[in-house]
Scaffold this motif. Sequence first.
Motif, short mmCIF file in Angstrom:
data_model
loop_
_atom_site.label_atom_id
_atom_site.label_comp_id
_atom_site.label_asym_id
_atom_site.label_seq_id
_atom_site.Cartn_x
_atom_site.Cartn_y
_atom_site.Cartn_z
N GLY A 107 -1.76 0.40 -11.10
CA GLY A 107 -2.10 -0.10 -9.78
C GLY A 107 -0.90 -0.78 -9.14
O GLY A 107 0.20 -0.79 -9.69
N PRO A 159 -4.56 -2.74 -2.95
CA PRO A 159 -4.99 -3.77 -3.90
C PRO A 159 -6.51 -3.79 -4.00
O PRO A 159 -7.22 -3.26 -3.14
CB PRO A 159 -4.46 -5.07 -3.27
CG PRO A 159 -3.42 -4.64 -2.30
CD PRO A 159 -3.83 -3.31 -1.80
N PRO A 160 -7.04 -4.41 -5.07
CA PRO A 160 -8.50 -4.50 -5.21
C PRO A 160 -9.15 -5.15 -3.99
O PRO A 160 -8.62 -6.11 -3.42
CB PRO A 160 -8.66 -5.38 -6.46
CG PRO A 160 -7.40 -5.17 -7.23
CD PRO A 160 -6.32 -4.98 -6.21
N ARG A 180 0.85 -1.18 0.00
CA ARG A 180 0.00 0.00 0.00
C ARG A 180 0.88 1.23 0.00
O ARG A 180 1.99 1.21 0.53
CB ARG A 180 -0.95 0.02 1.21
CG ARG A 180 -0.28 -0.28 2.53
CD ARG A 180 -1.31 -0.46 3.63
NE ARG A 180 -1.55 0.78 4.36
CZ ARG A 180 -2.61 1.03 5.11
NH1 ARG A 180 -3.57 0.14 5.18
NH2 ARG A 180 -2.75 2.16 5.76
N GLU A 207 -7.66 2.06 -6.24
CA GLU A 207 -6.97 0.84 -6.69
C GLU A 207 -5.99 1.13 -7.82
O GLU A 207 -5.25 0.24 -8.23
CB GLU A 207 -8.00 -0.21 -7.13
CG GLU A 207 -8.90 -0.68 -6.01
CD GLU A 207 -9.97 -1.64 -6.50
OE1 GLU A 207 -9.89 -2.06 -7.68
OE2 GLU A 207 -10.87 -1.97 -5.71
#
Length: 411
Positions: free
Chosen positions: A216, A195-196, A54, A206
């Motif tokens: 992404g 992440p998704p 992240r 995302e």
Amino acid sequence: MYQVADGAVSKMLFEGLLKKNLPIISARAYAYRKDVSAQNAIQYVKSEFAASNRLFIAEYDFQKYFDMIQHDHIHKVLKDHFLMTEIERSAIEGFLRVPAHDQDRYGTQSVAARDCGIPQGTSISLFLANVAAWHLDRELERCGVGFVRYADDTLIWSRDYDRLCQAVDVLHAQAASIGVDVNLNKSPGIRLLVPPDAKSEMSRTEGVDYLGYRVGLTNVGMKQTAVDRIKKRIISLIYWNLLHEPLKQTQNPKRFAGNVDRDYVSLIWSIRRFLYGDLSQKAVRRYQQRDTPLRRFKGIMSAYPLIDDDERLIELDDWILDRLFLAVRKRGAILLGQGYGPKLPLPHAQSRSDLRNLKTTGTTSRQEIDLAVPSVRMIARVIRSAAAQHGPSVVGKRDPYGHLSTVSYPW
């Protein structure tokens, strides 16, 4: 617009100044340089994002960047940090002060010299755009954040929220020094890239849109506006090749007098040129089976040599097949209703699945006609493979900007 002599002098200035000052230009500034390109910026962002679970992302846009840059700011940066001769300095001064004229009144009125803004349309404006943001690059480097800048398009990221906030403060302060405003209405600000389906404690995303891409943590695709414009172009091609003449009741019956609808053949070739450039379907298949030779690809997909989001590419391929199938069915219904028939040649009366890899033989030449639906995913994989061998800037379009013109429609 500049005369040829002015353009030649501008290019000479641009190349000379860039060559001797390249060592002091940030490695993260990718615009208007021969050694790096927009594709390299995406390559760097992709490598940075892939190493993180992240990231905090800051996205801010400058408002009217080229129009509002203060000349005093440019002169000070050039004087304090850049190597240049007095002749070069004088030429830049003259270039910056050139007044703007409306096209319909060019040369017929006296206009005051500029005191801000960089005239566009010639090479030296590209160099000066990087000069204006020179302090911004240095201050972002000192903050210890990751960033890329393409002219005024800046993307900043960090694992440390405090450092990213400091970088945003730097961005606002440097914008004031340059003389431009930060467009808060079009700037998403600070968000958390995850992440998704991941949860977050703040505004999340995302992926981020940058230079025509959607980047992404796990993949790289096309930004949605680019996908939408590709769809609009294909819809336009379908309309003009298959539906315009039948709807106007001006269809030439000779176009489907043989065993194949020639308007459909023209459509497939047009879509193929749009996506593949100068490559045939056979050549694309051949490149899939072996190493791709060193070459500069053409066509719309050459702007995206780093795409690896195959799921979205498959969706786009399915969309193209659906639009073709529906358009062929509509064309057939219109023509049969107008008395052309009782039977129409290929691809009419074919199923959706048969349409994907359709082939036939010409009645005159007796040679095979490959009518397979062009595949976005197929050409993207070929160009991506070539980029892995030779580099994305070598095989693809260096600048993803401006690869699609505005498309108008008759309905």
